[in-house]
Write a protein that holds these residues in place. Structure first.
Motif, PDB file in Angstrom:
ATOM      1  N   TYR A   1       8.021  -2.034  -3.423  1.00 32.61           N
ATOM      2  CA  TYR A   1       6.705  -2.136  -3.704  1.00 32.61           C
ATOM      3  C   TYR A   1       6.064  -3.332  -4.313  1.00 32.61           C
ATOM      4  O   TYR A   1       6.597  -3.684  -5.339  1.00 32.61           O
ATOM      5  N   ILE A   2       5.129  -4.026  -3.645  1.00 30.46           N
ATOM      6  CA  ILE A   2       5.155  -5.700  -4.109  1.00 30.46           C
ATOM      7  C   ILE A   2       3.669  -5.736  -4.451  1.00 30.46           C
ATOM      8  O   ILE A   2       3.268  -6.912  -5.088  1.00 30.46           O
ATOM      9  N   GLY A   3       2.502  -4.547  -4.206  1.00 30.11           N
ATOM     10  CA  GLY A   3       1.189  -5.121  -4.288  1.00 30.11           C
ATOM     11  C   GLY A   3       0.829  -4.229  -5.945  1.00 30.11           C
ATOM     12  O   GLY A   3       1.570  -3.662  -6.439  1.00 30.11           O
TER      13      GLY A   3
ATOM     14  N   LYS B   1      -1.537   6.322  -7.669  1.00 26.93           N
ATOM     15  CA  LYS B   1      -0.655   6.147  -6.483  1.00 26.93           C
ATOM     16  C   LYS B   1       0.865   6.056  -6.885  1.00 26.93           C
ATOM     17  O   LYS B   1       1.733   6.175  -6.019  1.00 26.93           O
ATOM     18  N   VAL B   2       1.049   6.396  -8.309  1.00 27.79           N
ATOM     19  CA  VAL B   2       2.339   6.062  -8.817  1.00 27.79           C
ATOM     20  C   VAL B   2       3.233   7.415  -8.044  1.00 27.79           C
ATOM     21  O   VAL B   2       4.539   7.133  -7.784  1.00 27.79           O
ATOM     22  N   ARG B   3       2.808   8.525  -7.874  1.00 28.16           N
ATOM     23  CA  ARG B   3       3.681   9.557  -7.276  1.00 28.16           C
ATOM     24  C   ARG B   3       4.041   9.498  -6.199  1.00 28.16           C
ATOM     25  O   ARG B   3       5.119   9.893  -5.887  1.00 28.16           O
ATOM     26  N   LYS B   4       3.407   8.449  -5.087  1.00 30.78           N
ATOM     27  CA  LYS B   4       3.707   8.290  -4.016  1.00 30.78           C
ATOM     28  C   LYS B   4       4.805   7.146  -3.884  1.00 30.78           C
ATOM     29  O   LYS B   4       5.546   7.108  -3.092  1.00 30.78           O
ATOM     30  N   VAL B   5       4.840   6.069  -4.765  1.00 29.40           N
ATOM     31  CA  VAL B   5       5.521   4.904  -4.748  1.00 29.40           C
ATOM     32  C   VAL B   5       6.737   5.304  -5.477  1.00 29.40           C
ATOM     33  O   VAL B   5       8.063   4.788  -4.933  1.00 29.40           O
ATOM     34  N   VAL B   6       7.035   5.722  -6.827  1.00 27.17           N
ATOM     35  CA  VAL B   6       8.221   6.169  -7.570  1.00 27.17           C
ATOM     36  C   VAL B   6       9.106   6.932  -6.325  1.00 27.17           C
ATOM     37  O   VAL B   6       8.783   7.974  -6.033  1.00 27.17           O
ATOM     38  N   GLY B   7      10.370   6.446  -6.375  1.00 26.63           N
ATOM     39  CA  GLY B   7      11.426   7.082  -5.633  1.00 26.63           C
ATOM     40  C   GLY B   7      11.380   6.646  -4.197  1.00 26.63           C
ATOM     41  O   GLY B   7      12.374   6.688  -3.434  1.00 26.63           O
TER      42      GLY B   7
ATOM     43  N   ARG C   1       0.746  -1.209  -0.083  1.00 24.70           N
ATOM     44  CA  ARG C   1      -0.052  -0.055   0.127  1.00 24.70           C
ATOM     45  C   ARG C   1       0.926   1.027   0.131  1.00 24.70           C
ATOM     46  O   ARG C   1       2.027   1.408   0.737  1.00 24.70           O
ATOM     47  N   ALA C   2       0.455   2.307  -0.852  1.00 25.63           N
ATOM     48  CA  ALA C   2       1.289   3.326  -1.033  1.00 25.63           C
ATOM     49  C   ALA C   2       1.433   4.178   0.287  1.00 25.63           C
ATOM     50  O   ALA C   2       2.471   4.516   0.605  1.00 25.63           O
ATOM     51  N   ASP C   3       0.522   4.420   1.069  1.00 20.86           N
ATOM     52  CA  ASP C   3       0.554   5.177   2.311  1.00 20.86           C
ATOM     53  C   ASP C   3       1.257   4.635   3.014  1.00 20.86           C
ATOM     54  O   ASP C   3       2.214   5.238   3.873  1.00 20.86           O
ATOM     55  N   GLU C   4       1.138   3.282   3.347  1.00 20.94           N
ATOM     56  CA  GLU C   4       2.070   2.479   4.313  1.00 20.94           C
ATOM     57  C   GLU C   4       3.430   2.518   4.049  1.00 20.94           C
ATOM     58  O   GLU C   4       4.355   2.582   4.676  1.00 20.94           O
TER      59      GLU C   4
END
Length: 226
Positions: free
Chosen positions: A77-79, A85-91, A59-62
């Motif tokens: 990130y495995i889910g 949500k890409v902006r949160k996960v990338v980087g 989950r991106a927020d977690e």
């Protein structure tokens, strides 16, 4: 010895034995401790008591919360990843395992370009053919890799990921075998991307996955259930 240390020790012992059975070096297989169901304190205990440095979130927020709390750890990130949500996960994640479309790959590249980074990713492949499973068809892989190499300068495709059904390991070993064969065939077919990583295997089937070539196993229940 705490229950947590016992769990990590038992899993690592089983991983090493599976690697040995297939003539592989145990160091060639990385353990991703799936921390989606545990809090920051447990992640830090796993780091300090068990020496674990690599964790997986879905989950991106977690992911962002734990990256902020544990900046010295490595998170994948495995889910499933939605484009919003890409902006949160990338980087935040050093590796994204679940790229399953051209549109998602382009969105990751665009965000990485804004951050001036190259985001490492894996392509998720639906080997089993189940309707409920995410992932591209095996026949779509070469085209997606070619796109990444020729048009998308801010993504690096490192390998493949798959999800197997929750059935006995010996009933799904063929899925791991087929994913390895797909990775090898991509090189033989002159793919413009050299794939090295195979993310496959979870608590119920990680030994079979390692025997069939996994380089990354995603394990949560066997580590944290106690």
């Amino acid at each position: 010895m705490s229950k947590l240390v016992e769990s990590f020790t038992a899993v690592r012992t089983r991983m090493d034995a599976a690697a040995a059975r297939s003539g592989r070096c145990p160091k060639d297989v990385a353990l991703i401790a799936v921390s989606k169901s545990v809090d920051v304190d447990m992640v830090q205990r796993a780091q300090h008591e068990c020496g674990q440095q690599l964790f997986g979130e879905n989950r991106a927020d977690e992911l962002l919360r734990k990256v902020e709390a544990c900046p010295d750890l490595d998170f994948h990130y495995i889910g499933p990843l939605q484009r919003n949500k890409v902006r949160k996960v990338v980087g935040a994640a050093s590796l994204i395992h679940s790229v399953d479309s051209e549109r998602l790959l382009r969105a990751i590249d665009a965000r990485a370009k804004l951050l001036d980074i190259v985001q490492a990713v894996l392509i998720q492949v639906d080997i089993s053919g189940e309707e409920a499973k995410q992932g591209i068809k095996p026949t779509e892989l070469d085209a997606l890799c070619h796109l990444a190499n020729t048009e998308l300068a801010n993504v690096a495709v490192n390998g493949l990921m798959t999800m197997a059904p929750f059935v006995p390991a010996e009933d799904i070993r063929w899925i791991f075998t087929d994913l390895r064969a797909l990775l090898q065939a991509s090189d033989r077919n002159g793919s413009s991307v050299h794939l090295t990583e195979l993310s496959m295997g979870m608590t119920g089937d990680f030994e079979a996955a390692i025997e069939e070539g996994a380089t990354l196993v995603r394990i949560g229940t066997a580590l944290f259930a106690a």
